[in-house]
Scaffold this motif. Sequence first.
Motif, PDB file in Angstrom:
ATOM      1  N   TYR A   1     -10.609  -4.498  -4.271  1.00  0.00           N
ATOM      2  CA  TYR A   1     -11.542  -3.485  -4.563  1.00  0.00           C
ATOM      3  C   TYR A   1     -10.173  -1.946  -4.724  1.00  0.00           C
ATOM      4  O   TYR A   1     -10.914  -0.784  -5.250  1.00  0.00           O
ATOM      5  CB  TYR A   1     -12.638  -2.743  -3.173  1.00  0.00           C
ATOM      6  CG  TYR A   1     -13.698  -3.207  -3.169  1.00  0.00           C
ATOM      7  CD1 TYR A   1     -14.898  -2.756  -4.308  1.00  0.00           C
ATOM      8  CD2 TYR A   1     -14.108  -4.324  -2.374  1.00  0.00           C
ATOM      9  CE1 TYR A   1     -16.031  -4.064  -3.731  1.00  0.00           C
ATOM     10  CE2 TYR A   1     -14.843  -5.498  -2.023  1.00  0.00           C
ATOM     11  CZ  TYR A   1     -15.772  -4.820  -2.889  1.00  0.00           C
ATOM     12  OH  TYR A   1     -17.081  -5.421  -3.264  1.00  0.00           O
ATOM     13  N   ALA A   2      -9.370  -1.874  -4.281  1.00  0.00           N
ATOM     14  CA  ALA A   2      -8.550  -0.664  -4.543  1.00  0.00           C
ATOM     15  C   ALA A   2      -7.821  -0.544  -5.954  1.00  0.00           C
ATOM     16  O   ALA A   2      -8.482  -1.731  -6.969  1.00  0.00           O
ATOM     17  CB  ALA A   2      -7.071  -1.265  -4.193  1.00  0.00           C
ATOM     18  N   GLN A   3      -7.527   0.495  -6.722  1.00  0.00           N
ATOM     19  CA  GLN A   3      -7.285   0.776  -7.728  1.00  0.00           C
ATOM     20  C   GLN A   3      -5.998   1.203  -8.491  1.00  0.00           C
ATOM     21  O   GLN A   3      -5.807   0.229  -9.675  1.00  0.00           O
ATOM     22  CB  GLN A   3      -7.747   3.032  -8.029  1.00  0.00           C
ATOM     23  CG  GLN A   3      -9.128   3.077  -7.405  1.00  0.00           C
ATOM     24  CD  GLN A   3      -9.796   4.310  -8.205  1.00  0.00           C
ATOM     25  OE1 GLN A   3      -8.549   5.135  -8.106  1.00  0.00           O
ATOM     26  NE2 GLN A   3     -10.974   4.723  -7.820  1.00  0.00           N
ATOM     27  N   ASP A   4      -5.167   0.748  -7.205  1.00  0.00           N
ATOM     28  CA  ASP A   4      -3.542   0.282  -7.872  1.00  0.00           C
ATOM     29  C   ASP A   4      -2.962   0.056  -6.613  1.00  0.00           C
ATOM     30  O   ASP A   4      -3.603   0.178  -5.959  1.00  0.00           O
ATOM     31  CB  ASP A   4      -2.847   1.408  -8.525  1.00  0.00           C
ATOM     32  CG  ASP A   4      -2.981   2.679  -7.835  1.00  0.00           C
ATOM     33  OD1 ASP A   4      -3.735   2.405  -6.855  1.00  0.00           O
ATOM     34  OD2 ASP A   4      -2.894   3.673  -8.608  1.00  0.00           O
ATOM     35  N   ALA A   5      -1.699  -0.341  -6.786  1.00  0.00           N
ATOM     36  CA  ALA A   5      -0.340  -0.717  -5.881  1.00  0.00           C
ATOM     37  C   ALA A   5      -0.593   0.097  -4.448  1.00  0.00           C
ATOM     38  O   ALA A   5      -1.018   0.293  -3.615  1.00  0.00           O
ATOM     39  CB  ALA A   5       0.665  -1.208  -6.054  1.00  0.00           C
ATOM     40  N   ALA A   6      -0.381   1.340  -5.539  1.00  0.00           N
ATOM     41  CA  ALA A   6      -0.686   2.670  -4.175  1.00  0.00           C
ATOM     42  C   ALA A   6      -1.761   2.918  -3.345  1.00  0.00           C
ATOM     43  O   ALA A   6      -1.651   2.948  -1.902  1.00  0.00           O
ATOM     44  CB  ALA A   6       0.153   3.930  -4.673  1.00  0.00           C
ATOM     45  N   ASP A   7      -2.973   1.947  -3.685  1.00  0.00           N
ATOM     46  CA  ASP A   7      -4.172   2.668  -3.685  1.00  0.00           C
ATOM     47  C   ASP A   7      -4.925   1.913  -2.268  1.00  0.00           C
ATOM     48  O   ASP A   7      -4.815   1.554  -1.038  1.00  0.00           O
ATOM     49  CB  ASP A   7      -5.688   3.299  -4.583  1.00  0.00           C
ATOM     50  CG  ASP A   7      -6.926   2.721  -3.661  1.00  0.00           C
ATOM     51  OD1 ASP A   7      -6.750   3.718  -3.323  1.00  0.00           O
ATOM     52  OD2 ASP A   7      -7.951   2.767  -3.897  1.00  0.00           O
ATOM     53  N   CYS A   8      -3.810   0.738  -2.843  1.00  0.00           N
ATOM     54  CA  CYS A   8      -4.839  -0.258  -1.641  1.00  0.00           C
ATOM     55  C   CYS A   8      -3.581  -0.347  -0.745  1.00  0.00           C
ATOM     56  O   CYS A   8      -3.896  -0.916   0.341  1.00  0.00           O
ATOM     57  CB  CYS A   8      -3.868  -2.155  -2.190  1.00  0.00           C
ATOM     58  SG  CYS A   8      -3.985  -3.598  -2.123  1.00  0.00           S
TER      59      CYS A   8
END
Length: 71
Positions: A41-48
Motif C-alpha cells: 500500500y506504500a506509495q514509494d520506498a520512503a513512505d514504506c
Amino acid sequence: MPQARDVDQYPVHGEFAEARAAEKAENARQHAIAARTVAGYAQDAADCESLLAMLGLDAMAGKRAKGFDSR
C-alpha cells in the motif's frame, strides 16, 4: 492438610518450550504478512519505511515472508 496437586494439570517443560516456539513462529509470520501488506500500500520506498517504522515493523520481516501464505 494440603491437597495433592494434579501433576498432569501443569505442562511439562518440553511442552512449554514447544508452545513458546510455536508462538514465536506465528508472531514472525504475522509480522512478515503485515510488512508485506504495508509495502503493497506504500506509495514509494520512503513512505514504506515511514509506515513500517510507525507500526514497529521490520522491513526485513517482509523479505523473510517467502513461503508464508498471506490468507
